[in-house]
Design a protein around this motif. Sequence first.
Motif, PDB file in Angstrom:
ATOM      1  N   GLN A 113       0.822  -1.207   0.000  1.00 26.89           N
ATOM      2  CA  GLN A 113       0.000   0.000   0.000  1.00 26.89           C
ATOM      3  C   GLN A 113       0.859   1.261   0.000  1.00 26.89           C
ATOM      4  O   GLN A 113       0.465   2.287  -0.564  1.00 26.89           O
ATOM      5  CB  GLN A 113      -0.939  -0.009   1.207  1.00 26.89           C
ATOM      6  N   LEU A 114       2.028   1.189   0.619  1.00 25.62           N
ATOM      7  CA  LEU A 114       2.932   2.337   0.644  1.00 25.62           C
ATOM      8  C   LEU A 114       3.609   2.556  -0.704  1.00 25.62           C
ATOM      9  O   LEU A 114       4.030   3.673  -1.013  1.00 25.62           O
ATOM     10  CB  LEU A 114       3.997   2.140   1.727  1.00 25.62           C
ATOM     11  N   GLY A 115       3.734   1.489  -1.492  1.00 28.06           N
ATOM     12  CA  GLY A 115       4.373   1.605  -2.795  1.00 28.06           C
ATOM     13  C   GLY A 115       5.586   0.720  -2.987  1.00 28.06           C
ATOM     14  O   GLY A 115       6.206   0.727  -4.057  1.00 28.06           O
ATOM     15  N   PHE A 116       5.951  -0.059  -1.966  1.00 26.69           N
ATOM     16  CA  PHE A 116       7.082  -0.974  -2.109  1.00 26.69           C
ATOM     17  C   PHE A 116       6.764  -2.031  -3.171  1.00 26.69           C
ATOM     18  O   PHE A 116       5.629  -2.514  -3.267  1.00 26.69           O
ATOM     19  CB  PHE A 116       7.387  -1.669  -0.781  1.00 26.69           C
ATOM     20  N   VAL A 117       7.772  -2.392  -3.947  1.00 23.90           N
ATOM     21  CA  VAL A 117       7.624  -3.431  -4.968  1.00 23.90           C
ATOM     22  C   VAL A 117       8.753  -4.445  -4.803  1.00 23.90           C
ATOM     23  O   VAL A 117       9.696  -4.233  -4.042  1.00 23.90           O
ATOM     24  CB  VAL A 117       7.648  -2.838  -6.394  1.00 23.90           C
ATOM     25  N   ASN A 118       8.636  -5.550  -5.525  1.00 21.57           N
ATOM     26  CA  ASN A 118       9.655  -6.608  -5.481  1.00 21.57           C
ATOM     27  C   ASN A 118       9.916  -7.077  -4.049  1.00 21.57           C
ATOM     28  O   ASN A 118      11.068  -7.236  -3.620  1.00 21.57           O
ATOM     29  CB  ASN A 118      10.959  -6.133  -6.131  1.00 21.57           C
ATOM     30  N   ILE A 119       8.840  -7.298  -3.306  1.00 26.77           N
ATOM     31  CA  ILE A 119       8.947  -7.751  -1.918  1.00 26.77           C
ATOM     32  C   ILE A 119       9.285  -9.237  -1.911  1.00 26.77           C
ATOM     33  O   ILE A 119       8.588 -10.049  -2.524  1.00 26.77           O
ATOM     34  CB  ILE A 119       7.630  -7.493  -1.162  1.00 26.77           C
ATOM     35  N   THR A 120      10.359  -9.595  -1.246  1.00 30.57           N
ATOM     36  CA  THR A 120      10.777 -10.994  -1.176  1.00 30.57           C
ATOM     37  C   THR A 120      10.977 -11.403   0.271  1.00 30.57           C
ATOM     38  O   THR A 120      11.178 -10.566   1.156  1.00 30.57           O
ATOM     39  CB  THR A 120      12.084 -11.230  -1.955  1.00 30.57           C
ATOM     40  N   HIS A 121      10.925 -12.717   0.512  1.00 34.74           N
ATOM     41  CA  HIS A 121      11.113 -13.272   1.846  1.00 34.74           C
ATOM     42  C   HIS A 121      12.193 -14.348   1.791  1.00 34.74           C
ATOM     43  O   HIS A 121      12.276 -15.109   0.824  1.00 34.74           O
ATOM     44  CB  HIS A 121       9.821 -13.913   2.363  1.00 34.74           C
ATOM     45  N   SER A 122      12.988 -14.415   2.832  1.00 31.49           N
ATOM     46  CA  SER A 122      13.932 -15.519   3.016  1.00 31.49           C
ATOM     47  C   SER A 122      13.526 -16.241   4.289  1.00 31.49           C
ATOM     48  O   SER A 122      13.655 -15.693   5.389  1.00 31.49           O
ATOM     49  CB  SER A 122      15.372 -15.004   3.135  1.00 31.49           C
ATOM     50  N   ARG A 123      12.991 -17.448   4.156  1.00 29.38           N
ATOM     51  CA  ARG A 123      12.525 -18.220   5.305  1.00 29.38           C
ATOM     52  C   ARG A 123      13.703 -18.998   5.877  1.00 29.38           C
ATOM     53  O   ARG A 123      14.219 -19.928   5.251  1.00 29.38           O
ATOM     54  CB  ARG A 123      11.413 -19.183   4.891  1.00 29.38           C
ATOM     55  N   LEU A 124      14.130 -18.612   7.056  1.00 26.42           N
ATOM     56  CA  LEU A 124      15.298 -19.210   7.688  1.00 26.42           C
ATOM     57  C   LEU A 124      14.933 -19.661   9.094  1.00 26.42           C
ATOM     58  O   LEU A 124      13.810 -19.460   9.552  1.00 26.42           O
ATOM     59  CB  LEU A 124      16.442 -18.187   7.725  1.00 26.42           C
ATOM     60  N   ARG A 125      15.895 -20.267   9.786  1.00 22.97           N
ATOM     61  CA  ARG A 125      15.628 -20.678  11.161  1.00 22.97           C
ATOM     62  C   ARG A 125      16.917 -20.638  11.971  1.00 22.97           C
ATOM     63  O   ARG A 125      18.023 -20.730  11.424  1.00 22.97           O
ATOM     64  CB  ARG A 125      15.025 -22.080  11.221  1.00 22.97           C
ATOM     65  N   TRP A 126      16.736 -20.483  13.265  1.00 17.85           N
ATOM     66  CA  TRP A 126      17.825 -20.636  14.221  1.00 17.85           C
ATOM     67  C   TRP A 126      17.528 -21.854  15.087  1.00 17.85           C
ATOM     68  O   TRP A 126      16.617 -21.820  15.927  1.00 17.85           O
ATOM     69  CB  TRP A 126      17.933 -19.413  15.129  1.00 17.85           C
ATOM     70  N   PRO A 127      18.260 -22.953  14.929  1.00 13.07           N
ATOM     71  CA  PRO A 127      18.117 -24.052  15.887  1.00 13.07           C
ATOM     72  C   PRO A 127      18.694 -23.643  17.238  1.00 13.07           C
ATOM     73  O   PRO A 127      19.534 -22.739  17.315  1.00 13.07           O
ATOM     74  CB  PRO A 127      18.928 -25.184  15.253  1.00 13.07           C
ATOM     75  N   VAL A 128      18.235 -24.293  18.274  1.00 11.74           N
ATOM     76  CA  VAL A 128      18.749 -24.043  19.624  1.00 11.74           C
ATOM     77  C   VAL A 128      19.533 -25.270  20.061  1.00 11.74           C
ATOM     78  O   VAL A 128      18.979 -26.370  20.141  1.00 11.74           O
ATOM     79  CB  VAL A 128      17.607 -23.766  20.620  1.00 11.74           C
ATOM     80  N   GLY A 129      20.827 -25.105  20.315  1.00  8.28           N
ATOM     81  CA  GLY A 129      21.663 -26.242  20.655  1.00  8.28           C
ATOM     82  C   GLY A 129      22.234 -26.895  19.403  1.00  8.28           C
ATOM     83  O   GLY A 129      22.110 -26.387  18.286  1.00  8.28           O
ATOM     84  N   THR A 130      22.838 -28.047  19.575  1.00 11.27           N
ATOM     85  CA  THR A 130      23.634 -28.667  18.506  1.00 11.27           C
ATOM     86  C   THR A 130      22.957 -29.886  17.891  1.00 11.27           C
ATOM     87  O   THR A 130      23.622 -30.829  17.474  1.00 11.27           O
ATOM     88  CB  THR A 130      25.011 -29.073  19.062  1.00 11.27           C
ATOM     89  N   TRP A 131      21.623 -29.884  17.802  1.00  9.69           N
ATOM     90  CA  TRP A 131      20.922 -31.066  17.303  1.00  9.69           C
ATOM     91  C   TRP A 131      20.912 -31.181  15.778  1.00  9.69           C
ATOM     92  O   TRP A 131      20.687 -32.254  15.226  1.00  9.69           O
ATOM     93  CB  TRP A 131      19.485 -31.095  17.817  1.00  9.69           C
ATOM     94  N   SER A 132      21.170 -30.091  15.060  1.00  4.98           N
ATOM     95  CA  SER A 132      21.103 -30.128  13.601  1.00  4.98           C
ATOM     96  C   SER A 132      22.246 -30.951  13.014  1.00  4.98           C
ATOM     97  O   SER A 132      23.345 -31.009  13.570  1.00  4.98           O
ATOM     98  CB  SER A 132      21.153 -28.709  13.031  1.00  4.98           C
ATOM     99  N   ASN A 133      22.005 -31.560  11.861  1.00  5.42           N
ATOM    100  CA  ASN A 133      23.054 -32.280  11.141  1.00  5.42           C
ATOM    101  C   ASN A 133      23.933 -31.352  10.311  1.00  5.42           C
ATOM    102  O   ASN A 133      24.975 -31.772   9.806  1.00  5.42           O
ATOM    103  CB  ASN A 133      22.433 -33.338  10.213  1.00  5.42           C
TER     104      ASN A 133
END
Length: 269
Positions: free
Chosen positions: A186-206
Amino acid sequence: MGQYSLDRPDEPQEHRRLDLQHEMWLLTFNGELHLSKIPAMKNSILDIGCGNGVWTQAMATAHPTSHVTGMDITPPATAQRSNVKYVQANAEEPWPFHGQFTFIHARMLVAVVRDWPTLLKQCWEHLEPGGRFELSDLVPPVHAAESEWDNDTSPIIKWATAVQATWRTEGLDPTVISDLDKTLEQLGFVNITHSRLRWPVGTWSNDEKERKIGELCLLNFQRIHESAGHRMLLNKNSNISEDEARNLSNDGIKDFTENCCSKRFFFDL
Protein backbone atom coordinates in the motif's frame (compact mmCIF):
# COMPACT_ATOMS: atom_id res chain seq x y z
CA MET A 1 9.67 2.28 19.83
CA GLY A 2 9.05 1.20 23.38
CA GLN A 3 11.32 0.85 26.34
CA TYR A 4 13.87 -1.94 26.33
CA SER A 5 12.67 -5.17 27.90
CA LEU A 6 16.33 -6.13 28.24
CA ASP A 7 19.28 -4.23 29.64
CA ARG A 8 20.23 -1.06 27.79
CA PRO A 9 22.56 -1.67 24.83
CA ASP A 10 25.22 0.55 26.40
CA GLU A 11 25.46 -1.71 29.46
CA PRO A 12 28.45 -4.11 29.20
CA GLN A 13 26.52 -7.38 29.48
CA GLU A 14 23.93 -6.38 26.88
CA HIS A 15 26.65 -4.95 24.63
CA ARG A 16 28.37 -8.36 24.62
CA ARG A 17 25.07 -10.16 23.97
CA LEU A 18 24.34 -7.93 20.98
CA ASP A 19 27.81 -8.72 19.61
CA LEU A 20 27.02 -12.43 19.98
CA GLN A 21 23.65 -11.99 18.27
CA HIS A 22 25.37 -10.14 15.43
CA GLU A 23 27.64 -13.15 14.95
CA MET A 24 24.53 -15.34 14.67
CA TRP A 25 23.19 -13.15 11.86
CA LEU A 26 26.55 -13.23 10.07
CA LEU A 27 26.52 -17.03 10.16
CA THR A 28 22.90 -17.07 9.00
CA PHE A 29 23.75 -14.82 6.03
CA ASN A 30 26.96 -16.74 5.19
CA GLY A 31 29.20 -13.92 6.32
CA GLU A 32 27.21 -11.13 4.67
CA LEU A 33 25.82 -8.13 6.54
CA HIS A 34 22.61 -8.11 4.50
CA LEU A 35 20.81 -10.00 1.75
CA SER A 36 19.76 -7.02 -0.39
CA LYS A 37 21.85 -6.05 -3.40
CA ILE A 38 23.09 -2.47 -3.05
CA PRO A 39 25.66 -0.43 -4.99
CA ALA A 40 29.25 -1.01 -3.95
CA MET A 41 30.08 2.68 -3.42
CA LYS A 42 28.69 5.99 -2.15
CA ASN A 43 25.57 4.78 -0.42
CA SER A 44 23.62 6.57 2.24
CA ILE A 45 22.63 3.88 4.75
CA LEU A 46 20.31 3.96 7.77
CA ASP A 47 20.33 1.38 10.57
CA ILE A 48 17.06 1.55 12.54
CA GLY A 49 17.30 0.38 16.14
CA CYS A 50 21.08 0.20 15.92
CA GLY A 51 21.57 -0.91 19.55
CA ASN A 52 25.27 -1.00 20.37
CA GLY A 53 26.17 -0.10 16.77
CA VAL A 54 27.81 -3.40 15.85
CA TRP A 55 26.05 -3.65 12.44
CA THR A 56 26.40 0.10 11.82
CA GLN A 57 30.16 0.01 12.34
CA ALA A 58 30.59 -3.20 10.33
CA MET A 59 28.63 -1.71 7.43
CA ALA A 60 30.72 1.46 7.53
CA THR A 61 33.88 -0.65 7.42
CA ALA A 62 32.60 -2.72 4.50
CA HIS A 63 31.50 0.43 2.62
CA PRO A 64 34.12 3.08 3.44
CA THR A 65 32.86 5.49 0.75
CA SER A 66 29.30 5.33 2.11
CA HIS A 67 27.79 7.25 5.00
CA VAL A 68 26.05 5.15 7.65
CA THR A 69 23.59 6.54 10.21
CA GLY A 70 22.60 4.53 13.27
CA MET A 71 19.32 5.50 14.96
CA ASP A 72 18.18 4.31 18.38
CA ILE A 73 16.54 5.65 21.53
CA THR A 74 19.86 4.83 23.23
CA PRO A 75 22.55 4.95 20.53
CA PRO A 76 26.29 4.65 21.17
CA ALA A 77 27.85 7.83 22.50
CA THR A 78 30.65 7.94 19.93
CA ALA A 79 31.32 6.61 16.43
CA GLN A 80 34.49 4.65 15.73
CA ARG A 81 34.63 5.64 12.05
CA SER A 82 34.39 9.01 10.32
CA ASN A 83 31.63 7.78 7.98
CA VAL A 84 29.30 6.87 10.88
CA LYS A 85 26.84 9.13 12.66
CA TYR A 86 24.51 8.19 15.51
CA VAL A 87 21.13 9.84 16.05
CA GLN A 88 19.04 9.53 19.20
CA ALA A 89 15.43 9.17 18.10
CA ASN A 90 12.31 7.04 18.34
CA ALA A 91 11.73 5.51 14.90
CA GLU A 92 7.95 5.55 15.42
CA GLU A 93 8.00 9.34 15.81
CA PRO A 94 8.92 11.91 13.12
CA TRP A 95 12.53 11.31 12.11
CA PRO A 96 14.96 14.15 12.90
CA PHE A 97 16.39 14.33 9.37
CA HIS A 98 15.00 14.95 5.90
CA GLY A 99 17.45 13.23 3.58
CA GLN A 100 16.87 10.01 1.70
CA PHE A 101 18.80 6.76 1.92
CA THR A 102 19.99 4.18 -0.58
CA PHE A 103 19.50 1.38 1.93
CA ILE A 104 17.49 1.17 5.17
CA HIS A 105 18.20 -1.73 7.49
CA ALA A 106 16.24 -2.89 10.54
CA ARG A 107 16.81 -5.95 12.71
CA MET A 108 15.20 -7.52 15.79
CA LEU A 109 12.43 -4.95 16.30
CA VAL A 110 9.45 -7.24 16.91
CA ALA A 111 9.64 -6.75 20.69
CA VAL A 112 9.83 -2.95 20.62
CA VAL A 113 7.81 -1.53 17.70
CA ARG A 114 4.12 -0.83 18.27
CA ASP A 115 3.23 1.36 15.30
CA TRP A 116 4.53 -0.53 12.27
CA PRO A 117 2.49 1.47 9.69
CA THR A 118 4.10 4.73 10.87
CA LEU A 119 7.60 3.26 10.92
CA LEU A 120 7.24 1.71 7.46
CA LYS A 121 5.72 4.91 6.05
CA GLN A 122 8.79 6.83 7.19
CA CYS A 123 11.04 4.17 5.65
CA TRP A 124 9.22 4.67 2.34
CA GLU A 125 9.45 8.46 2.54
CA HIS A 126 13.17 8.36 3.34
CA LEU A 127 14.18 5.89 0.63
CA GLU A 128 15.72 7.14 -2.59
CA PRO A 129 13.98 5.98 -5.80
CA GLY A 130 15.18 2.43 -6.34
CA GLY A 131 16.41 2.17 -2.75
CA ARG A 132 16.19 -1.01 -0.67
CA PHE A 133 14.63 -1.72 2.71
CA GLU A 134 15.59 -4.91 4.58
CA LEU A 135 13.98 -6.21 7.77
CA SER A 136 15.40 -9.21 9.63
CA ASP A 137 13.63 -10.58 12.67
CA LEU A 138 12.34 -13.52 14.64
CA VAL A 139 8.82 -14.83 14.16
CA PRO A 140 7.87 -15.74 17.76
CA PRO A 141 7.46 -18.01 19.60
CA VAL A 142 10.10 -20.72 19.92
CA HIS A 143 9.03 -24.09 18.47
CA ALA A 144 9.93 -27.74 19.01
CA ALA A 145 10.62 -29.87 15.93
CA GLU A 146 9.44 -32.84 18.01
CA SER A 147 5.73 -32.11 17.58
CA GLU A 148 4.64 -33.69 20.87
CA TRP A 149 6.58 -30.94 22.67
CA ASP A 150 5.53 -28.03 20.44
CA ASN A 151 2.98 -26.75 22.95
CA ASP A 152 2.66 -25.50 26.54
CA THR A 153 3.72 -28.86 27.96
CA SER A 154 7.23 -27.55 27.24
CA PRO A 155 8.01 -24.97 29.95
CA ILE A 156 9.97 -22.77 27.52
CA ILE A 157 6.99 -22.57 25.17
CA LYS A 158 4.70 -21.90 28.14
CA TRP A 159 7.00 -19.01 29.11
CA ALA A 160 7.16 -17.72 25.52
CA THR A 161 3.37 -17.83 25.21
CA ALA A 162 3.05 -15.84 28.44
CA VAL A 163 5.57 -13.27 27.16
CA GLN A 164 3.53 -12.81 23.99
CA ALA A 165 0.40 -12.27 26.07
CA THR A 166 2.25 -9.59 28.04
CA TRP A 167 3.45 -7.96 24.82
CA ARG A 168 -0.12 -7.72 23.55
CA THR A 169 -1.19 -5.79 26.67
CA GLU A 170 1.58 -3.30 25.78
CA GLY A 171 0.40 -2.83 22.19
CA LEU A 172 2.97 -5.17 20.64
CA ASP A 173 1.95 -7.74 18.03
CA PRO A 174 4.30 -10.76 18.17
CA THR A 175 3.02 -12.11 14.83
CA VAL A 176 3.29 -8.87 12.85
CA ILE A 177 6.52 -9.77 11.03
CA SER A 178 4.69 -12.42 9.01
CA ASP A 179 1.95 -10.02 7.94
CA LEU A 180 3.56 -6.79 6.69
CA ASP A 181 3.27 -7.34 2.93
CA LYS A 182 -0.06 -5.56 2.53
CA THR A 183 1.19 -2.49 4.40
CA LEU A 184 4.37 -2.42 2.32
CA GLU A 185 2.45 -2.76 -0.95
CA GLN A 186 0.00 0.00 0.00
CA LEU A 187 2.93 2.34 0.64
CA GLY A 188 4.37 1.61 -2.79
CA PHE A 189 7.08 -0.97 -2.11
CA VAL A 190 7.62 -3.43 -4.97
CA ASN A 191 9.66 -6.61 -5.48
CA ILE A 192 8.95 -7.75 -1.92
CA THR A 193 10.78 -10.99 -1.18
CA HIS A 194 11.11 -13.27 1.85
CA SER A 195 13.93 -15.52 3.02
CA ARG A 196 12.53 -18.22 5.31
CA LEU A 197 15.30 -19.21 7.69
CA ARG A 198 15.63 -20.68 11.16
CA TRP A 199 17.82 -20.64 14.22
CA PRO A 200 18.12 -24.05 15.89
CA VAL A 201 18.75 -24.04 19.62
CA GLY A 202 21.66 -26.24 20.66
CA THR A 203 23.63 -28.67 18.51
CA TRP A 204 20.92 -31.07 17.30
CA SER A 205 21.10 -30.13 13.60
CA ASN A 206 23.05 -32.28 11.14
CA ASP A 207 24.23 -29.13 9.37
CA GLU A 208 27.58 -27.79 10.59
CA LYS A 209 26.61 -24.13 10.19
CA GLU A 210 23.32 -24.68 12.02
CA ARG A 211 25.13 -26.42 14.88
CA LYS A 212 27.34 -23.35 15.32
CA ILE A 213 24.33 -21.05 15.17
CA GLY A 214 22.58 -23.33 17.66
CA GLU A 215 25.44 -23.04 20.16
CA LEU A 216 25.29 -19.25 19.98
CA CYS A 217 21.49 -19.20 19.99
CA LEU A 218 21.36 -21.16 23.23
CA LEU A 219 23.89 -18.84 24.84
CA ASN A 220 22.11 -15.74 23.53
CA PHE A 221 18.75 -16.67 25.00
CA GLN A 222 20.29 -17.90 28.24
CA ARG A 223 21.65 -14.38 28.64
CA ILE A 224 18.25 -12.89 27.86
CA HIS A 225 16.66 -15.04 30.56
CA GLU A 226 19.38 -14.16 33.06
CA SER A 227 18.86 -10.44 32.60
CA ALA A 228 15.14 -10.17 31.92
CA GLY A 229 13.36 -13.54 31.75
CA HIS A 230 10.92 -12.71 34.53
CA ARG A 231 10.71 -8.96 33.78
CA MET A 232 9.33 -9.73 30.33
CA LEU A 233 6.24 -11.18 32.04
CA LEU A 234 5.56 -8.20 34.28
CA ASN A 235 3.86 -4.89 33.60
CA LYS A 236 1.03 -2.86 35.10
CA ASN A 237 -1.51 -5.22 33.50
CA SER A 238 0.13 -8.45 34.70
CA ASN A 239 -2.03 -10.88 36.63
CA ILE A 240 0.89 -12.88 38.06
CA SER A 241 3.21 -12.07 40.95
CA GLU A 242 6.92 -11.48 40.62
CA ASP A 243 7.60 -14.85 42.28
CA GLU A 244 5.31 -16.60 39.79
CA ALA A 245 7.07 -14.83 36.94
CA ARG A 246 10.48 -15.91 38.25
CA ASN A 247 9.33 -19.52 38.58
CA LEU A 248 7.90 -19.53 35.05
CA SER A 249 11.11 -18.03 33.68
CA ASN A 250 13.36 -20.41 35.63
CA ASP A 251 11.37 -23.46 34.50
CA GLY A 252 11.54 -22.18 30.94
CA ILE A 253 15.28 -21.68 30.77
CA LYS A 254 15.86 -25.05 32.48
CA ASP A 255 13.77 -26.73 29.77
CA PHE A 256 15.49 -24.65 27.07
CA THR A 257 18.97 -25.61 28.28
CA GLU A 258 18.47 -29.26 29.21
CA ASN A 259 16.07 -30.33 26.46
CA CYS A 260 17.04 -28.20 23.47
CA CYS A 261 18.49 -31.18 21.61
CA SER A 262 15.95 -33.85 22.58
CA LYS A 263 12.99 -31.58 21.75
CA ARG A 264 14.88 -29.84 18.91
CA PHE A 265 13.90 -26.28 19.70
CA PHE A 266 14.19 -23.63 16.97
CA PHE A 267 13.13 -20.11 16.02
CA ASP A 268 11.67 -19.13 12.66
CA LEU A 269 13.20 -16.04 11.01
